[in-house]
Design a protein around this motif. Structure first.
Motif, PDB file in Angstrom:
ATOM      1  N   GLU A  10       4.364 -11.140  -1.701  1.00  0.00           N
ATOM      2  CA  GLU A  10       5.044 -12.419  -1.432  1.00  0.00           C
ATOM      3  C   GLU A  10       4.052 -13.574  -1.417  1.00  0.00           C
ATOM      4  N   LEU A  11       2.981 -13.407  -0.668  1.00  0.00           N
ATOM      5  CA  LEU A  11       2.019 -14.502  -0.511  1.00  0.00           C
ATOM      6  C   LEU A  11       1.194 -14.719  -1.781  1.00  0.00           C
ATOM      7  N   THR A  12       0.905 -13.655  -2.508  1.00  0.00           N
ATOM      8  CA  THR A  12       0.177 -13.808  -3.769  1.00  0.00           C
ATOM      9  C   THR A  12       1.023 -14.574  -4.783  1.00  0.00           C
ATOM     10  N   THR A  13       2.314 -14.306  -4.822  1.00  0.00           N
ATOM     11  CA  THR A  13       3.203 -15.053  -5.713  1.00  0.00           C
ATOM     12  C   THR A  13       3.237 -16.523  -5.310  1.00  0.00           C
ATOM     13  N   ASP A  14       3.261 -16.798  -4.018  1.00  0.00           N
ATOM     14  CA  ASP A  14       3.171 -18.193  -3.551  1.00  0.00           C
ATOM     15  C   ASP A  14       1.897 -18.844  -4.080  1.00  0.00           C
ATOM     16  N   GLU A  53       2.704 -17.740   7.370  1.00  0.00           N
ATOM     17  CA  GLU A  53       1.490 -16.974   7.659  1.00  0.00           C
ATOM     18  C   GLU A  53       1.122 -17.089   9.138  1.00  0.00           C
ATOM     19  N   GLU A  54       1.215 -18.297   9.676  1.00  0.00           N
ATOM     20  CA  GLU A  54       0.837 -18.511  11.070  1.00  0.00           C
ATOM     21  C   GLU A  54       1.793 -17.801  12.028  1.00  0.00           C
ATOM     22  N   ASP A 116     -10.055 -16.318  -0.934  1.00  0.00           N
ATOM     23  CA  ASP A 116     -10.559 -15.550   0.198  1.00  0.00           C
ATOM     24  C   ASP A 116      -9.499 -14.562   0.693  1.00  0.00           C
ATOM     25  N   GLU A 117      -8.256 -15.015   0.804  1.00  0.00           N
ATOM     26  CA  GLU A 117      -7.196 -14.104   1.232  1.00  0.00           C
ATOM     27  C   GLU A 117      -7.042 -12.949   0.248  1.00  0.00           C
ATOM     28  N   GLU A 118      -6.979 -13.280  -1.036  1.00  0.00           N
ATOM     29  CA  GLU A 118      -6.730 -12.255  -2.043  1.00  0.00           C
ATOM     30  C   GLU A 118      -7.903 -11.284  -2.200  1.00  0.00           C
TER      31      GLU A 118
END
Length: 185
Positions: A10-14, A53-54, A116-118
């Motif tokens: 989900e977040l990578t697509t964002d 995320e938070e 950094d997240e990925e």
């Protein structure tokens, strides 16, 4: 806004959607109203993403990863810088001298944060958290983005429980303002 899959997907697509908006921004003439429209779209996407995320990801990072406290604190500091840049950009017209400088700084911050997240956080989550938990987090993140704010609120709390209590109310006010102004449509 909701793509499906676990929290990492989900977040990578964002992240890819935000990359595309930054590319569109770069391809748009300086000073144009289209740049302001794209900054509005970036703001909406980034604020929704950050709020989700938070609310859910970073508490899970704290709970499940060995160095979770430090990792979550670093990510929250990244968010604070981005939120301030978004707020600064919203205060400027597209032909303002600082508009493009702030947009470049925003892109630099966001790109570094996403990379950094990925490259660091997501692999740790994949290796250290059960796939069921990652799926549940994906569902929670998708739900949070539906009610999240759409405007930068740098002084709003970014940690639980205050952010979970305030974000839906701020989101409702932001969506009403967006509807009345035509922003993001």
């Amino acid at each position: 806004m909701g793509h499906g899959g676990d929290v990492i997907a989900e977040l990578t697509t964002d992240h890819r959607e935000v990359d595309d908006l930054f590319k569109q921004f770069s391809d748009t003439p300086p000073g144009s109203e289209d740049r302001k429209r794209l900054v509005d779209a970036l703001t909406i996407e980034l604020v929704r993403h950050s709020a989700a995320e938070e609310e859910y990801l970073y508490p899970a990072v704290r709970e499940h990863l060995e160095e979770g406290e430090a990792l979550a604190d670093k990510e929250l500091a990244d968010h604070a810088r981005v939120e301030q840049l978004l707020d600064d950009l919203q205060q400027r017209a597209p032909d303002d001298l600082d508009f493009d400088r702030l947009a470049v700084k925003l892109r630099t911050e966001v790109t570094a944060h996403a990379e950094d997240e990925e490259n660091n956080l997501f692999p740790q989550l994949r290796n250290g958290v059960h796939s069921y938990v990652l799926e549940e987090l994906g569902n929670k993140v998708r739900q949070a983005k539906k009610t999240a704010p759409t405007r930068a609120h740098p002084s709003a709390p970014s940690t639980s429980p205050a952010n979970k209590l305030l974000a839906p109310g701020l989101g409702m006010v932001d969506r009403v303002r967006d509807y009345l102004s035509g922003r993001g449509q």
